[in-house]
Write an enzyme that holds these catalytic residues in place. Structure first.
Site, short mmCIF file in Angstrom:
data_model
loop_
_atom_site.label_atom_id
_atom_site.label_comp_id
_atom_site.label_asym_id
_atom_site.label_seq_id
_atom_site.Cartn_x
_atom_site.Cartn_y
_atom_site.Cartn_z
N GLU A 1 -32.22 -22.80 24.77
CA GLU A 1 -31.50 -23.19 23.55
C GLU A 1 -30.50 -24.32 23.80
O GLU A 1 -30.27 -25.15 22.92
CB GLU A 1 -30.79 -21.98 22.95
CG GLU A 1 -31.72 -20.93 22.35
CD GLU A 1 -32.19 -19.89 23.34
OE1 GLU A 1 -32.88 -18.94 22.93
OE2 GLU A 1 -31.87 -20.04 24.55
N PHE B 1 -29.16 -4.20 18.57
CA PHE B 1 -29.84 -4.99 19.60
C PHE B 1 -29.78 -6.48 19.26
O PHE B 1 -30.11 -6.89 18.16
CB PHE B 1 -31.29 -4.53 19.71
CG PHE B 1 -32.11 -5.32 20.70
CD1 PHE B 1 -31.82 -5.26 22.06
CD2 PHE B 1 -33.14 -6.15 20.27
CE1 PHE B 1 -32.56 -6.01 22.97
CE2 PHE B 1 -33.88 -6.89 21.18
CZ PHE B 1 -33.59 -6.82 22.53
N GLN B 2 -29.34 -7.26 20.21
CA GLN B 2 -29.18 -8.71 20.09
C GLN B 2 -28.27 -9.11 18.93
O GLN B 2 -28.48 -10.13 18.27
CB GLN B 2 -30.55 -9.40 19.97
CG GLN B 2 -31.36 -9.33 21.26
CD GLN B 2 -32.55 -10.26 21.29
OE1 GLN B 2 -33.14 -10.55 20.24
NE2 GLN B 2 -32.93 -10.72 22.47
N LYS C 1 -31.67 -11.01 9.19
CA LYS C 1 -33.13 -10.94 9.07
C LYS C 1 -33.57 -10.46 7.69
O LYS C 1 -34.61 -10.92 7.17
CB LYS C 1 -33.69 -10.01 10.16
CG LYS C 1 -35.20 -10.09 10.29
CD LYS C 1 -35.70 -9.34 11.50
CE LYS C 1 -37.22 -9.49 11.65
NZ LYS C 1 -37.72 -8.78 12.86
N MET D 1 -17.70 -36.46 40.83
CA MET D 1 -16.33 -36.66 40.34
C MET D 1 -15.40 -35.58 40.88
O MET D 1 -14.23 -35.86 41.19
CB MET D 1 -16.31 -36.65 38.81
CG MET D 1 -14.99 -37.14 38.22
SD MET D 1 -14.60 -38.86 38.64
CE MET D 1 -15.55 -39.74 37.38
#
Length: 574
Positions: free
Chosen positions: A63, A125-126, A175, A485
């Site tokens: 993602e 869940f999630q 959902k 750096m």
């Protein structure tokens, strides 16, 4: 958006269906050409609707890769980037990119899946509170509560993301909303009384700015990313040339003026040119157009533009006066303000003596380095070679660190919207996926991703997209086997205690490229680089070049932390 009765009937009919179908149809109405995303359980209804009503979807391999690709797409196209991810880890993997887009003012609309409304707050869940997580790093965010609100929210999200100061907007979709049915749809114009960006400048303030410029003897223009967001590079150049005013850029403003223009002083700030930083310290009028006076630009504020009357043009009123006291504030779109200034009958200031002084500084204190064939390839040499072979016409993306600063210093852009880098957040792993988005936005142009060996490894899984789509992105790894750096700061400020900044074990990048069916090259001398870069850049296929560079080379000049722009180190090679 007003529509007549006949069109309204078509729109109403089209937008009847599930929430997921409404989303896809609404995206089409917004002119969306590509979605960067990754599916998961909470967004399966949306992906099913996408399968039945196709819009081009680019399946990133992570993602974070998806959202950085959307940023690159937005940066070079001027359009709003669109991202789609599932709930929980899918959404939280987007957080870095959302914060990056917020700080760099990039228009994104980010759709995240969410668990069903009935179980929100139960640690399902999630489940993750993406609204709470992203509220500080978005321009606005929504959680859709009713399917009837979905068309309005989508329209508002695109409007907010792309107007005023651009930025990311998150739309969180439970959902059950994706599965819900919309039976009654009323098309309405966007009406946000609390959000009315000021785009037109105040006429009296423009007159004050014009008078200040006319009366100055040492005027200077500081042009930031706001000029590019406003698509006002041509107006900027016309103003600069009409009044013979020198100009410098912020890191994100590069490309708003031709890098070889005789009035361009180079980039300003921590790793800016001596001439640009000296000009800021000595100017009597500083006209800031679309830059936000961040700390990497200003250095110690007590020493920033001490003699200047500051004129600040910015579409975001919160930025004006936030860091630097402003004598003449102008809240406006940069393009509208420049056009208003061009319409003023300004008597051009006499800048001959000022320009002669700056020209002398350019001659005496240029960007420089010590080439030595025995040491190997210097990154500066490699970037100068890239510039010469591309003629300054390529789209260049970078990660963050030493190679980013060298690219900013030594690649001279001929065109606006060809420089894609992470400025405000400084995100490692940004450059390569951003190049993928840039190439998709402008498929006929050469895209070169200059990355560090460390940052590249954070998002290298997106090589799979070059393999799948055969995108002709050229990945050039400036491989100094270190966190460059970090190592430089440890050398300069921590008595050479290189704690975890030297990378002794690396993958074989050439074999890695070959595993993805991409041409891979390794170069260790400038002679090899000359031949390989030329062959690679002339090819219409993707490739990866492992360019081995000198490990202990430092980026100079530099303004040390707490110092003013007038206290640069490394200005001249000893």
């Amino acid at each position: 958006m007003g529509v007549n009765v006949e069109v309204r009937e078509v729109v109403e009919q089209k937008l009847k269906g599930s929430g997921a179908e409404i989303l896809i149809q609404s995206l089409k109405e917004q002119g969306v050409e590509v979605i960067f995303g990754y599916p998961g359980g909470a967004v399966l209804p949306i992906y099913d609707a996408l399968h039945r009503n196709p819009i081009r979807h680019v399946l990133a391999r992570h993602e974070q890769g998806a959202i950085h690709a959307a940023e690159g797409y937005a940066r070079v196209s001027g359009k709003t980037g669109v991202v789609l991810a599932t709930s929980g880890p899918g959404a939280t993997n987007l957080v870095t990119g959302i914060a990056d887009a917020m700080l760099d003012s990039l228009p994104l609309v980010v759709f995240t899946g969410q668990v069903a409304s009935t179980v929100i707050g139960t640690d399902a869940f999630q489940e993750a509170d993406i609204i709470g997580i992203t509220q500080p790093i978005t321009k606005h965010n929504y959680q859709v509560k009713n399917v009837e609100d979905f068309p309005r929210i989508i329209k508002e999200a695109f409007y907010i993301a792309s107007t005023g100061r651009p930025g990311p907007v998150v739309v969180d979709i439970p959902k059950d909303i994706s599965n819900g049915l919309l039976m009654n749809y009323v098309d309405e114009e966007v009406n946000l009384p609390g959000y009315q960006p000021t785009t037109q400048p105040n006429y009296l303030q423009i007159q004050k700015a014009a008078l200040a410029i006319s009366n100055s003897r040492k005027p200077l223009i500081l042009a930031g990313a706001g000029v590019l967001a406003a698509k006002a590079a041509s107006e900027l150049r016309e103003f600069v040339e009409r009044h013979n005013v020198p100009i410098t850029n912020t890191l994100l403003g590069l490309g708003s003026i031709d890098g070889n223009h005789n009035l361009f002083l180079g980039m300003a700030g921590m790793h800016g040119t001596y001439t640009a930083n000296t000009a800021i310290c000595e100017c009597d009028v500083l006209l800031n157009i679309g830059a936000r006076f961040d700390d990497r630009l200003t250095g110690n504020l007590a020493h920033f533009a001490p003699n200047a009357k500051v004129i600040h043009i910015d579409i975001d009123p919160a930025e004006i006066g936030k860091n630097v006291p402003t004598a003449i504030p102008i809240v406006a779109d940069a393009g509208e303000a420049l056009r208003a200034l061009l319409n003023q009958d300004i008597e051009s200031p006499d800048t001959a003596e000022w320009l002669a002084s700056l020209a002398a500084n350019k001659t005496e204190y240029p960007l420089q380095y010590k080439a030595d064939k025995e040491r190997g390839i210097l990154p500066q040499q490699a970037i100068e070679l890239i510039h010469r072979l591309t003629g300054g016409d390529a789209i260049v993306t970078t990660d963050v660190g030493q190679h980013q600063m060298w690219a900013a210093q030594y690649y001279k852009f001929n065109h606006p919207h060809n420089w894609v880098t992470s400025g405000g957040l400084g995100t490692m792993g940004f450059g390569f996926p951003a190049a993928i988005g840039a190439q998709l936005a402008r498929p006929d142009e050469k895209v070169i991703s200059i990355v560090g060996d460390a940052g590249f490894q954070m998002t290298l899984q997106e090589l799979s997209l070059l393999q799948e789509l055969r995108l002709p992105v050229k990945v050039v790894i400036m491989n100094n086997q270190s966190l460059g750096m970090v190592r430089q700061w440890q050398e300069t400020f921590y008595e050479e205690r290189y704690s975890q900044s030297l990378i002794h074990v690396q993958p074989d990048f050439v074999k890695m490229a070959e595993a993805y069916d991409i041409a891979g090259y390794k170069v260790e001398t400038m002679e090899q680089a000359e031949a390989v870069f030329k062959e690679a850049f002339e090819s219409n296929e993707p490739c990866l070049i492992d360019c081995r560079t000198v490990q202990m080379e430092n980026v100079y000049p530099m303004v040390a932390p707490g110092k003013g722009l007038n206290e640069m180190i490394g200005v001249k090679n000893e």
